[in-house]
Every structure is written in structure tokens, then in C-alpha cells.
Design an enzyme around this catalytic site. Structure first.
Site, short mmCIF file in Angstrom:
data_model
loop_
_atom_site.label_atom_id
_atom_site.label_comp_id
_atom_site.label_asym_id
_atom_site.label_seq_id
_atom_site.Cartn_x
_atom_site.Cartn_y
_atom_site.Cartn_z
N GLY A 74 -2.37 143.07 40.21
CA GLY A 74 -0.97 142.72 39.97
C GLY A 74 -0.27 142.01 41.10
O GLY A 74 0.93 141.77 41.03
N GLU A 110 -9.20 132.12 57.98
CA GLU A 110 -9.69 132.06 56.60
C GLU A 110 -9.23 130.77 55.93
O GLU A 110 -10.03 130.09 55.27
CB GLU A 110 -9.19 133.27 55.81
CG GLU A 110 -9.60 133.23 54.34
CD GLU A 110 -9.03 134.37 53.52
OE1 GLU A 110 -9.14 134.31 52.28
OE2 GLU A 110 -8.48 135.31 54.11
N GLY A 131 -1.88 139.19 43.34
CA GLY A 131 -2.24 137.80 43.64
C GLY A 131 -2.09 137.51 45.12
O GLY A 131 -2.61 138.23 45.98
N SER A 132 -1.33 136.45 45.43
CA SER A 132 -1.14 136.03 46.82
C SER A 132 -0.13 136.90 47.57
O SER A 132 0.01 136.76 48.79
CB SER A 132 -0.67 134.57 46.87
OG SER A 132 -1.64 133.69 46.36
N PRO A 189 -5.05 132.72 59.23
CA PRO A 189 -5.17 131.29 59.55
C PRO A 189 -6.62 130.80 59.63
O PRO A 189 -6.93 129.69 59.19
CB PRO A 189 -4.47 131.18 60.91
CG PRO A 189 -3.43 132.24 60.86
CD PRO A 189 -4.10 133.40 60.15
#
Length: 389
Positions: free
Chosen positions: A137, A250, A139-140, A248
């Protein structure tokens, strides 16, 4: 035929030697297995051991834990580029994930005892690690995670679910973001290492995706999983800070992947356009197509220059989250434009999976989503511009 490329000046002789080693490894151990890994939904487990044998895992990790002891992101970038060059993006995520997603958390935040338990066997190729952040639920929006780790004596009791977890089926342990204090907001998030054989832990997969078929992606469930307090990475309540520290890199890894892959796809499209004939002419000789090629070649070179600067900044620990966000959204979105034109130049053959452009079309689409969507990247940049303090 290859595109006209500006010389890259960020690598020295030691980097070139390492690239040669990685390139030979990729040609020998990766390329022949790509189709089989797609069918299996994951890479072979012994790929990690073979990568470890040639020093590909943990180049930047301390030597006492089996790493290379060379604190230089350029080596990680070389691994990414050589896998991407042959279209092995999914395999790159498995191997590169150990280097750029998992190892940095241990290098920066783990105790020696924790590194002996998890980092050392991972760098030897004996264990596979994964990081579990995204939830069904959220996401980002990592600040909205709901997985909890309830204190209980010398343990935490972890409950919740994670999804879209790379290496989710192969992994022997997971770095899990969970709320150890539900009332403390971001300051209540901690990182815990959960072993895959822990009672109450289950996983499901591989998830069926429209690309990156060889990338083992799974859902995880935690049903009152007891995790020792000794498994907390970097101190209780410091998880959000640690995530911001490592995200950063990643995102930079995603940008490097898109950069390398778009260049390979463009070169293939250019070769096809100069060889394929229609209406008595090479399709590259039609003015509209020449303009497309000229525009993309220019944008690729401009972007490579920016990405190389970011790689140097990462190698020198000067890469900040805003610059990484710029690199991630720009490179991944340009990659999409390159693919669209490249596939169009191939005509009907571009729709056939036997052509590399078709594989790139499928594998690349998620790059604008994972690691933070393009919209989230723009939000990070915009906030710095409008609220610099």
C-alpha cells in the site's frame, strides 16, 4: 556501426583491467544462460559464487570481510555497464544489488559481528541478501510503511508484508524496514536483518512481470517473526536516516544501467538502419530517420557526460540525493525515448523478442518506477529548489 562517442575520461588503467575481467565473465557465465534464466524466473545461485571468485562482489567492502577494500563506485559502475551492454539487466540487478543495495548498509552501519554473520558470507557468494522496503500500500512513499517490529524483551516481533522484493526467493536474509515505534513517525523506523529461515516468515513468487523475467521478484509475509535485537542495523530508530543515506547510490545504479543500455540499443538501431533497405534506399538515408538518429546521439552524449560526473561524485562520496534524483529521472526517461525510436526504426522486427530492442523495451520500462518514480524524483528536486533550508 557504432555511434560517435566522446572519450570517457573518468577511468584509469586499473578500471580498464577490471572491465576486461568483468567483460570476459559476462561473455562466459552470463550470455549463454540468459534465455534459461528467463524461463526459470531467477539466475543460478552459483552465479554469485562465481562472481565472488573473480572479485566482482564487494569491491568497495573492507578486506577483512572478504571485500576488495577499494572505496570507488566506478568499479560498481563498470559491473553494471558490462551486464547492461549484453542486455543482462535482470542478472545485473541480482549481482549489482549485492554491491550497491545490500553491502553499503553493512559497510556503513553494521557492527563487526553483524558483518561476520551476513556481509562476509555474502561477499564470498555463500549467502544472498535482499532489502525489503516496498509494501503493497505504500509504493514510493517509504515514510508510510506499516510493517511493525514490536519490542519483546531481547527480540522484536515483526508483522506485515513487503512486495516487489528483488532476490526475494534466492535471498538467505533480508534488511527489513519496520516501525519499532509506531508513534514516532519517521524516527520510529528501524532496519532489522531477518534470516529467511525464521519461523513465521514466508515468501511467494516469482511474481509475473512484463520484463526482467530473470530477476527473482517476490512478496514477503511476516507473521509474528521473532528477530533478536542484535539484528538491528545502525541503531533503533535510525532507519529513515540510513535509507536516505543509501538511496542516492541505488538511484545512481539505476541511472548507470539506463545509460549503458540506451547506448547499446541506439548502436543496434543505428546498425540496423544503415543495413536495412526500403524503397530502394537504406532507411538511415531518409531525412526524418537521420534527424531522429542525430537528436538521440546528441542527447546520449550530453547525458553520458552528466552521468560520468555523477559517477565521480559517488566515488568521492559527494553525490547528494538531489543530483542522484536528477540523474535517475533524466536517464531513465531518455532511455524510454531512445527505445521508442529504436523500435520504430526496426519496424515489425522490433516487435520480435529475438531482437535486443524488444527485450530492452520490456526490461527498461520499470526503471522509471522502481527506486522512486520519476514524479518522486522531480518532487525531491523541486523541494530543494523551493525550500532550500
Amino acid at each position: 556501426m557504432a555511434s560517435v562517442a566522446l572519450p570517457r575520461t573518468i577511468f584509469d588503467e586499473s578500471h580498464d583491467d577490471f572491465r576486461d575481467t568483468v567483460r570476459r565473465f559476462v561473455e562466459r557465465e552470463v550470455v549463454p544462460n540468459l534465455a534459461r534464466w528467463d524461463e526459470a524466473g531467477r539466475v543460478d545461485r552459483d552465479l554469485f559464487r562465481k562472481a565472488a571468485e573473480i572479485g566482482m562482489l564487494g569491491v568497495t567492502a573492507p578486506e577483512r570481510f572478504g571485500g576488495g577494500g577499494v572505496d570507488d563506485f566506478r568499479y560498481s559502475a563498470i559491473v553494471i555497464e558490462e551486464f547492461a551492454r549484453v542486455g543482462a539487466t535482470a542478472a545485473s540487478m541480482s549481482i549489482g544489488g549485492e554491491n550497491d543495495l545490500i553491502a553499503p548498509y553493512f559497510i556503513a552501519f553494521a557492527s563487526d559481528e553483524q558483518n561476520e554473520r551476513w556481509l562476509a558470507p555474502m561477499l564470498a557468494g555463500d549467502k544472498v541478501g535482499a532489502i525489503a522496503l516496498t509494501e503493497p500500500g505504500t509504493g514510493s512513499d517509504l515514510a508510510a510503511i506499516t510493517t511493525t517490529a514490536r519490542p519483546d524483551g531481547d527480540h522484536f516481533v515483526v508483522s506485515g508484508a513487503k512486495t516487489f522484493i528483488s532476490n526475494g526467493l534466492l535471498a538467505d536474509f533480508f534488511i527489513v524496514a519496520a516501525r519499532t515505534d509506531p508513534d514516532a513517525g519517521r524516527a520510529g523506523i528501524s532496519l532489522l536483518v531477518v534470516d529467511a529461515d525464521s519461523p513465521g516468515f514466508t515468501r511467494n513468487g516469482p511474481l509475473k512481470k512484463i520484463g526482467l523475467e530473470a530477476q527473482d521478484t517476490a512478496e514477503l509475509a511476516f507473521d509474528d517473526v521473532r528477530v533478536p535485537r542484535a539484528n538491528v542495523l545502525g541503531g533503533e530508530g535510525n532507519g529513515w536516516k540510513h535509507l536516505r543515506h543509501n538511496l542516492p547510490i541505488e538511484r545512481m545504479s539505476i541511472a548507470v544501467t539506463s545509460m549503458a543500455r540506451m547506448r547499446a540499443t541506439f548502436d543496434q538501431a543505428l546498425a540496423y538502419a544503415t543495413d536495412r533497405r526500403a524503397f530502394g534506399e537504406r532507411i538511415a538515408d531518409f531525412q526524418a530517420n537521420r534527424f531522429y538518429l542525430a537528436e538521440l546521439a546528441t542527447e546520449i552524449e550530453v547525458t553520458q557526460t552528466f552521468i560520468d560526473r555523477c559517477i565521480l561524485d559517488a566515488a568521492e562520496h559527494r553525490l547528494d540525493e538531489v543530483t542522484a534524483a536528477m540523474a535517475k529521472w533524466w536517464a531513465t526517461e531518455l532511455h524510454q525515448r531512445v527505445i521508442q525510436r529504436a523500435l520504430q526504426l526496426h519496424g515489425g522486427y522490433g516487435f520480435m523478442r529475438e531482437y535486443p530492442v524488444a527485450r530492452d523495451y520490456l526490461d527498461s520500462r520499470v526503471a522509471t518506477i522502481f527506486g522512486g518514480t520519476t514524479e518522486i524524483m522531480k518532487e525531491i528536486i523541486g523541494r530543494r529548489l523551493t525550500r532550500p533550508n
